[in-house]
Every structure is written in C-alpha cells, then in structure tokens.
Write a protein that holds these residues in place. Structure first.
Motif, PDB file in Angstrom:
ATOM      1  N   ALA A  74      10.085  54.041  -5.330  1.00 22.21           N
ATOM      2  CA  ALA A  74      10.483  53.003  -5.317  1.00 22.21           C
ATOM      3  C   ALA A  74       9.433  52.738  -4.014  1.00 22.21           C
ATOM      4  O   ALA A  74       8.461  51.455  -4.018  1.00 22.21           O
ATOM      5  CB  ALA A  74      11.585  52.435  -5.240  1.00 22.21           C
ATOM      6  N   ALA A  75       9.349  53.495  -3.103  1.00 17.00           N
ATOM      7  CA  ALA A  75       8.327  53.514  -1.949  1.00 17.00           C
ATOM      8  C   ALA A  75       6.976  52.881  -2.313  1.00 17.00           C
ATOM      9  O   ALA A  75       6.304  52.548  -1.900  1.00 17.00           O
ATOM     10  CB  ALA A  75       8.506  54.598  -1.303  1.00 17.00           C
ATOM     11  N   GLU A  76       6.706  53.886  -4.044  1.00 10.57           N
ATOM     12  CA  GLU A  76       4.829  54.544  -4.957  1.00 10.57           C
ATOM     13  C   GLU A  76       5.049  52.241  -4.525  1.00 10.57           C
ATOM     14  O   GLU A  76       4.175  51.871  -4.457  1.00 10.57           O
ATOM     15  CB  GLU A  76       5.048  54.836  -5.256  1.00 10.57           C
ATOM     16  N   LEU A  77       6.044  52.049  -5.193  1.00 11.97           N
ATOM     17  CA  LEU A  77       6.354  50.668  -5.944  1.00 11.97           C
ATOM     18  C   LEU A  77       5.474  49.203  -4.468  1.00 11.97           C
ATOM     19  O   LEU A  77       4.987  48.944  -5.072  1.00 11.97           O
ATOM     20  CB  LEU A  77       6.309  50.255  -7.171  1.00 11.97           C
ATOM     21  N   LEU A  78       6.661  49.792  -3.992  1.00 11.70           N
ATOM     22  CA  LEU A  78       6.525  48.810  -3.184  1.00 11.70           C
ATOM     23  C   LEU A  78       6.965  49.699  -1.361  1.00 11.70           C
ATOM     24  O   LEU A  78       8.658  49.588  -1.140  1.00 11.70           O
ATOM     25  CB  LEU A  78       7.955  47.532  -3.077  1.00 11.70           C
ATOM     26  N   PRO A  79       6.172  50.073  -0.813  1.00  8.20           N
ATOM     27  CA  PRO A  79       6.349  50.457   0.110  1.00  8.20           C
ATOM     28  C   PRO A  79       7.167  50.762   1.196  1.00  8.20           C
ATOM     29  O   PRO A  79       8.202  51.512   2.251  1.00  8.20           O
ATOM     30  CB  PRO A  79       4.856  50.323   0.668  1.00  8.20           C
ATOM     31  N   ALA A  80       7.429  49.062   1.385  1.00  9.46           N
ATOM     32  CA  ALA A  80       8.877  48.672   2.496  1.00  9.46           C
ATOM     33  C   ALA A  80      10.090  48.512   1.670  1.00  9.46           C
ATOM     34  O   ALA A  80      11.158  49.014   2.749  1.00  9.46           O
ATOM     35  CB  ALA A  80       8.509  46.795   2.651  1.00  9.46           C
ATOM     36  N   LEU A  81      10.230  49.708   0.819  1.00 17.70           N
ATOM     37  CA  LEU A  81      11.672  50.062  -0.157  1.00 17.70           C
ATOM     38  C   LEU A  81      12.038  51.421   0.872  1.00 17.70           C
ATOM     39  O   LEU A  81      12.864  51.730   0.880  1.00 17.70           O
ATOM     40  CB  LEU A  81      11.743  50.642  -1.546  1.00 17.70           C
ATOM     41  N   ALA A  82      11.131  51.688   1.317  1.00 16.08           N
ATOM     42  CA  ALA A  82      11.444  53.771   1.674  1.00 16.08           C
ATOM     43  C   ALA A  82      12.225  52.838   3.281  1.00 16.08           C
ATOM     44  O   ALA A  82      13.004  53.853   3.381  1.00 16.08           O
ATOM     45  CB  ALA A  82      10.263  53.985   2.126  1.00 16.08           C
ATOM     46  N   GLU A  83      12.072  51.625   3.449  1.00 16.32           N
ATOM     47  CA  GLU A  83      13.464  52.003   4.624  1.00 16.32           C
ATOM     48  C   GLU A  83      14.120  50.953   3.953  1.00 16.32           C
ATOM     49  O   GLU A  83      15.039  50.616   5.238  1.00 16.32           O
ATOM     50  CB  GLU A  83      12.488  50.957   5.845  1.00 16.32           C
ATOM     51  N   ALA A  84      14.741  50.532   3.398  1.00 20.31           N
ATOM     52  CA  ALA A  84      16.122  49.991   2.096  1.00 20.31           C
ATOM     53  C   ALA A  84      16.546  50.795   2.195  1.00 20.31           C
ATOM     54  O   ALA A  84      17.072  51.514   1.911  1.00 20.31           O
ATOM     55  CB  ALA A  84      15.180  48.711   1.324  1.00 20.31           C
ATOM     56  N   GLU A  85      17.853  49.325   2.403  1.00 20.20           N
ATOM     57  CA  GLU A  85      19.482  50.157   1.679  1.00 20.20           C
ATOM     58  C   GLU A  85      19.337  50.299   1.259  1.00 20.20           C
ATOM     59  O   GLU A  85      18.829  49.642  -0.261  1.00 20.20           O
ATOM     60  CB  GLU A  85      20.233  49.601   2.715  1.00 20.20           C
ATOM     61  N   VAL A  86      19.739  50.883  -0.186  1.00 23.45           N
ATOM     62  CA  VAL A  86      21.043  51.711  -1.218  1.00 23.45           C
ATOM     63  C   VAL A  86      21.327  51.057  -1.444  1.00 23.45           C
ATOM     64  O   VAL A  86      22.551  51.868  -0.318  1.00 23.45           O
ATOM     65  CB  VAL A  86      20.154  53.153  -1.875  1.00 23.45           C
ATOM     66  N   ALA A  87      22.205  50.426  -2.198  1.00 20.69           N
ATOM     67  CA  ALA A  87      23.548  49.476  -2.700  1.00 20.69           C
ATOM     68  C   ALA A  87      23.885  50.154  -3.142  1.00 20.69           C
ATOM     69  O   ALA A  87      25.689  49.769  -4.071  1.00 20.69           O
ATOM     70  CB  ALA A  87      23.249  48.407  -2.597  1.00 20.69           C
ATOM     71  N   GLY A  88      23.088  50.541  -4.088  1.00 18.97           N
ATOM     72  CA  GLY A  88      24.220  51.655  -5.666  1.00 18.97           C
ATOM     73  C   GLY A  88      23.574  52.194  -6.194  1.00 18.97           C
ATOM     74  O   GLY A  88      21.553  52.220  -6.389  1.00 18.97           O
TER      75      GLY A  88
END
Length: 157
Positions: A74-88
């Motif tokens: 996920a972080a490789e596809l979209l670096p901003a996801l490294a800081e995003a909350e995992v909801a499930g």
C-alpha cells in the motif's frame, strides 16, 4: 457432491487477504494496479488494498505477515497510505482451477449435469459471459465464444 459420482473436480480454495484504509472521500480518484497488488477507492473514502494469494485450504484466518506485506504494498502504491488508518483486515477464499481456466459445460457421462465454476479472482468480471456461454450450450445455441478451452471433458479426474 461430485465425489459421490466419482468425478474429481480440481477446484481448490485460494486464500486472499485484504486491508481497508479510511481516507478522505477524494483521496484516490481511480484504481491503482502494480506488481500484482491493487488499491481500489470506494465512494465513502475507504481504500481497499489487496490481495495475497495463498494455498491454505479452507483457512480464512488473517495473518500478521500478510498484513505487513499488504501495508508495504500500500505504501509503495500510494505513499500517503503509510500514515493512514487501517480500518479492517480480512481474508476470503476464491475457487481456483489448476490452469486458471474455469470449467464451463457438461460433465461427461452425467446427462443434465453442468459446471460453471473455478473462476478464481475473475468470478465477478466473468460472470455475465460465463453464464451466457453456459446458457448457449444448454440451449443448443451458437456459443458466444469457443467453448473448447472451458469444457470439463478431459479436464476432470
């Protein structure tokens, strides 16, 4: 059920794990695909990232290893996801055939027994065409595609 008839259908479960991130509704305008993984935006802002491919029988237990692998993708596809909350984080099963080609057509030796299975990751995408092919075959209409690659004859044990 087919086993009781002496028919071996080589379709097996393939486990796929996914994670869901909570993001702003306008975070991702379209799907992103790379290196066998994907990020799919949902209208509510959630981003689905998947998936693993595991031959683990009928075990649908999510694993920490898969979660970490999916987070890295996920972080490789979209670096901003490294800081995003995992909801499930969850796992599901897909019916896979050995060659990745579904079984569509009559079962040899069993009048009236037909198959339409083993679509693996493409079940939803192939459903309209698969059902049309099956209906064409059952009703004796000219098929929309060559049915030979999908025929159960010669592929069942």
């Amino acid at each position: 059920m087919l086993g009781k008839l002496g028919v071996v259908l080589p379709v097996e479960p393939v486990k796929g794990q996914m994670i869901l991130y909570k993001c702003a509704e306008d975070f991702l305008p379209s799907m992103v695909l790379a290196k066998g993984r994907y990020a799919i935006p949902r209208r509510d802002g959630h981003i689905l990232v998947g998936s693993t491919l595991e031959h683990a029988g009928f075990d649908k237990t999510p694993t920490k290893e898969a979660l970490e692998s999916l987070k890295a993708s996920a972080a490789e596809l979209l670096p901003a996801l490294a800081e995003a909350e995992v909801a499930g984080h969850w796992a599901g099963l897909r019916p896979g055939s050995p060659e990745g080609i579904p079984f569509i057509g009559p079962v040899p030796g069993f009048e009236g027994l037909w198959l339409n299975c083993g679509h693996y990751r493409n079940g939803l995408v192939l459903a309209p065409a698969s059902c049309r092919l099956l209906a064409d075959l059952m009703l004796g209409r000219p098929p929309i595609v060559d049915p030979a690659p999908y025929a159960p004859a010669g592929r069942l044990g």
